[in-house]
Structure formats: C-alpha cells, structure tokens
Design a protein around this motif. Structure first.
Motif, PDB file in Angstrom:
ATOM      1  N   THR A 295      -5.333  15.183 -15.085  1.00 49.43           N
ATOM      2  CA  THR A 295      -5.557  13.739 -15.060  1.00 49.43           C
ATOM      3  C   THR A 295      -4.474  12.986 -14.285  1.00 49.43           C
ATOM      4  O   THR A 295      -4.589  11.774 -14.106  1.00 49.43           O
ATOM      5  N   ASN A 296      -3.443  13.677 -13.822  1.00 51.34           N
ATOM      6  CA  ASN A 296      -2.376  13.003 -13.101  1.00 51.34           C
ATOM      7  C   ASN A 296      -2.864  12.258 -11.857  1.00 51.34           C
ATOM      8  O   ASN A 296      -2.423  11.138 -11.622  1.00 51.34           O
ATOM      9  N   PRO A 297      -3.742  12.824 -11.021  1.00 45.65           N
ATOM     10  CA  PRO A 297      -4.223  12.040  -9.876  1.00 45.65           C
ATOM     11  C   PRO A 297      -4.952  10.768 -10.297  1.00 45.65           C
ATOM     12  O   PRO A 297      -4.798   9.726  -9.661  1.00 45.65           O
ATOM     13  N   ALA A 298      -5.704  10.827 -11.374  1.00 44.17           N
ATOM     14  CA  ALA A 298      -6.393   9.629 -11.853  1.00 44.17           C
ATOM     15  C   ALA A 298      -5.387   8.602 -12.363  1.00 44.17           C
ATOM     16  O   ALA A 298      -5.527   7.403 -12.090  1.00 44.17           O
ATOM     17  N   ASN A 299      -4.375   9.055 -13.087  1.00 46.56           N
ATOM     18  CA  ASN A 299      -3.344   8.142 -13.573  1.00 46.56           C
ATOM     19  C   ASN A 299      -2.577   7.510 -12.416  1.00 46.56           C
ATOM     20  O   ASN A 299      -2.246   6.323 -12.462  1.00 46.56           O
ATOM     21  N   ALA A 300      -2.284   8.290 -11.399  1.00 43.82           N
ATOM     22  CA  ALA A 300      -1.577   7.765 -10.227  1.00 43.82           C
ATOM     23  C   ALA A 300      -2.434   6.727  -9.507  1.00 43.82           C
ATOM     24  O   ALA A 300      -1.927   5.715  -9.028  1.00 43.82           O
ATOM     25  N   HIS A 301      -3.732   6.974  -9.468  1.00 42.90           N
ATOM     26  CA  HIS A 301      -4.641   6.021  -8.820  1.00 42.90           C
ATOM     27  C   HIS A 301      -4.655   4.703  -9.590  1.00 42.90           C
ATOM     28  O   HIS A 301      -4.573   3.620  -9.001  1.00 42.90           O
ATOM     29  N   VAL A 302      -4.737   4.787 -10.894  1.00 39.84           N
ATOM     30  CA  VAL A 302      -4.749   3.584 -11.727  1.00 39.84           C
ATOM     31  C   VAL A 302      -3.415   2.841 -11.613  1.00 39.84           C
ATOM     32  O   VAL A 302      -3.369   1.607 -11.617  1.00 39.84           O
ATOM     33  N   ALA A 303      -2.324   3.581 -11.485  1.00 43.40           N
ATOM     34  CA  ALA A 303      -0.996   2.975 -11.389  1.00 43.40           C
ATOM     35  C   ALA A 303      -0.738   2.336 -10.032  1.00 43.40           C
ATOM     36  O   ALA A 303       0.290   1.691  -9.851  1.00 43.40           O
ATOM     37  N   GLY A 304      -1.646   2.531  -9.071  1.00 45.21           N
ATOM     38  CA  GLY A 304      -1.506   1.858  -7.783  1.00 45.21           C
ATOM     39  C   GLY A 304      -0.993   2.721  -6.655  1.00 45.21           C
ATOM     40  O   GLY A 304      -0.533   2.192  -5.637  1.00 45.21           O
ATOM     41  N   LEU A 305      -1.059   4.029  -6.794  1.00 45.99           N
ATOM     42  CA  LEU A 305      -0.576   4.905  -5.734  1.00 45.99           C
ATOM     43  C   LEU A 305      -1.318   4.670  -4.425  1.00 45.99           C
ATOM     44  O   LEU A 305      -0.701   4.590  -3.363  1.00 45.99           O
ATOM     45  N   GLN A 306      -2.626   4.537  -4.509  1.00 47.44           N
ATOM     46  CA  GLN A 306      -3.436   4.368  -3.307  1.00 47.44           C
ATOM     47  C   GLN A 306      -3.041   3.086  -2.564  1.00 47.44           C
ATOM     48  O   GLN A 306      -2.904   3.091  -1.350  1.00 47.44           O
ATOM     49  N   GLU A 307      -2.836   2.020  -3.280  1.00 46.98           N
ATOM     50  CA  GLU A 307      -2.447   0.753  -2.650  1.00 46.98           C
ATOM     51  C   GLU A 307      -1.033   0.835  -2.090  1.00 46.98           C
ATOM     52  O   GLU A 307      -0.754   0.314  -1.013  1.00 46.98           O
ATOM     53  N   ASP A 308      -0.125   1.482  -2.823  1.00 44.37           N
ATOM     54  CA  ASP A 308       1.251   1.606  -2.359  1.00 44.37           C
ATOM     55  C   ASP A 308       1.335   2.384  -1.058  1.00 44.37           C
ATOM     56  O   ASP A 308       2.164   2.075  -0.198  1.00 44.37           O
ATOM     57  N   LEU A 309       0.488   3.405  -0.922  1.00 43.36           N
ATOM     58  CA  LEU A 309       0.493   4.222   0.290  1.00 43.36           C
ATOM     59  C   LEU A 309      -0.439   3.683   1.368  1.00 43.36           C
ATOM     60  O   LEU A 309      -0.542   4.276   2.430  1.00 43.36           O
ATOM     61  N   LYS A 310      -1.110   2.579   1.048  1.00 49.19           N
ATOM     62  CA  LYS A 310      -2.056   1.946   1.978  1.00 49.19           C
ATOM     63  C   LYS A 310      -3.116   2.940   2.458  1.00 49.19           C
ATOM     64  O   LYS A 310      -3.355   3.099   3.646  1.00 49.19           O
ATOM     65  N   MET A 311      -3.733   3.607   1.487  1.00 50.73           N
ATOM     66  CA  MET A 311      -4.759   4.611   1.777  1.00 50.73           C
ATOM     67  C   MET A 311      -6.138   4.020   1.493  1.00 50.73           C
ATOM     68  O   MET A 311      -6.311   3.291   0.522  1.00 50.73           O
ATOM     69  N   SER A 312      -7.097   4.394   2.331  1.00 52.51           N
ATOM     70  CA  SER A 312      -8.480   4.013   2.046  1.00 52.51           C
ATOM     71  C   SER A 312      -9.031   4.975   0.993  1.00 52.51           C
ATOM     72  O   SER A 312      -8.405   5.992   0.661  1.00 52.51           O
ATOM     73  N   ASN A 313     -10.216   4.664   0.474  1.00 51.72           N
ATOM     74  CA  ASN A 313     -10.836   5.552  -0.513  1.00 51.72           C
ATOM     75  C   ASN A 313     -11.087   6.930   0.080  1.00 51.72           C
ATOM     76  O   ASN A 313     -10.892   7.949  -0.577  1.00 51.72           O
ATOM     77  N   LYS A 314     -11.521   6.969   1.329  1.00 55.10           N
ATOM     78  CA  LYS A 314     -11.793   8.257   1.988  1.00 55.10           C
ATOM     79  C   LYS A 314     -10.516   9.070   2.134  1.00 55.10           C
ATOM     80  O   LYS A 314     -10.500  10.275   1.869  1.00 55.10           O
ATOM     81  N   GLN A 315      -9.415   8.437   2.523  1.00 54.43           N
ATOM     82  CA  GLN A 315      -8.146   9.148   2.667  1.00 54.43           C
ATOM     83  C   GLN A 315      -7.662   9.694   1.319  1.00 54.43           C
ATOM     84  O   GLN A 315      -7.128  10.797   1.242  1.00 54.43           O
ATOM     85  N   TYR A 316      -7.856   8.919   0.271  1.00 50.99           N
ATOM     86  CA  TYR A 316      -7.438   9.369  -1.057  1.00 50.99           C
ATOM     87  C   TYR A 316      -8.248  10.584  -1.504  1.00 50.99           C
ATOM     88  O   TYR A 316      -7.697  11.544  -2.044  1.00 50.99           O
ATOM     89  N   ARG A 317      -9.552  10.551  -1.260  1.00 53.02           N
ATOM     90  CA  ARG A 317     -10.401  11.692  -1.626  1.00 53.02           C
ATOM     91  C   ARG A 317     -10.038  12.932  -0.814  1.00 53.02           C
ATOM     92  O   ARG A 317     -10.044  14.044  -1.342  1.00 53.02           O
ATOM     93  N   ILE A 318      -9.699  12.752   0.460  1.00 50.12           N
ATOM     94  CA  ILE A 318      -9.282  13.891   1.286  1.00 50.12           C
ATOM     95  C   ILE A 318      -7.973  14.475   0.757  1.00 50.12           C
ATOM     96  O   ILE A 318      -7.798  15.701   0.701  1.00 50.12           O
ATOM     97  N   ALA A 319      -7.053  13.625   0.339  1.00 52.05           N
ATOM     98  CA  ALA A 319      -5.786  14.105  -0.221  1.00 52.05           C
ATOM     99  C   ALA A 319      -6.021  14.908  -1.498  1.00 52.05           C
ATOM    100  O   ALA A 319      -5.380  15.943  -1.723  1.00 52.05           O
ATOM    101  N   LEU A 320      -6.946  14.448  -2.334  1.00 51.74           N
ATOM    102  CA  LEU A 320      -7.267  15.210  -3.547  1.00 51.74           C
ATOM    103  C   LEU A 320      -7.911  16.545  -3.214  1.00 51.74           C
ATOM    104  O   LEU A 320      -7.598  17.570  -3.818  1.00 51.74           O
ATOM    105  N   ALA A 321      -8.818  16.538  -2.244  1.00 57.71           N
ATOM    106  CA  ALA A 321      -9.485  17.784  -1.852  1.00 57.71           C
ATOM    107  C   ALA A 321      -8.485  18.769  -1.263  1.00 57.71           C
ATOM    108  O   ALA A 321      -8.591  19.978  -1.483  1.00 57.71           O
TER     109      ALA A 321
END
Length: 69
Positions: A11-37
């Motif tokens: 659940t750490n990636p989900a927690n990081a997403h909720v905590a604002g990791l995606q916004e802090d790194l200025k990632m789009s949804n597609k980039q975030y999904r690629i990073a998880l994959a």
C-alpha cells in the motif's frame, strides 16, 4: 534486490500518491502508472525463478546470500 523489495508494504505507493508524491514530482497520471509498472513487472517476472532457486539451494543458503548482497 527485487526480491527484497517484495517485503515493502504494497500500500506504500497508494499512500505516497495520497500524500502528494505525484504532484510534488509534477507527474501526470500516465507517468505515475508507468513508474508503478516499472516496479511491479520486474518483480512479478523474477518471482518464479527466485522461488525455484530457493527450492534448489534451500532457505539457509539463499537468505544468507541475499543478506550478503
């Protein structure tokens, strides 16, 4: 190394997403999904070979070798 990553809480990636990791790194949804994959796909592909090696050499040797690496 990938085997060691399996001990992280899934659940750490989900927690990081909720905590604002995606916004802090200025990632789009597609980039975030690629990073998880990029994290999960290699782990899934190496899970079977690592289990076969574990069965062949035994847990004592495999765990001690993993700790040394």
């Amino acid at each position: 190394m990938l085997y060691s990553l399996s001990f992280l809480d899934p659940t750490n990636p989900a927690n990081a997403h909720v905590a604002g990791l995606q916004e802090d790194l200025k990632m789009s949804n597609k980039q975030y999904r690629i990073a998880l994959a990029a994290t999960y796909v290699p782990y899934i592909l190496t899970e079977l070979p690592s289990n076969l090696v574990l069965k062949a050499v035994g847990p004592n040797l495999m765990l001690s070798t993993m700790l040394m690496l």
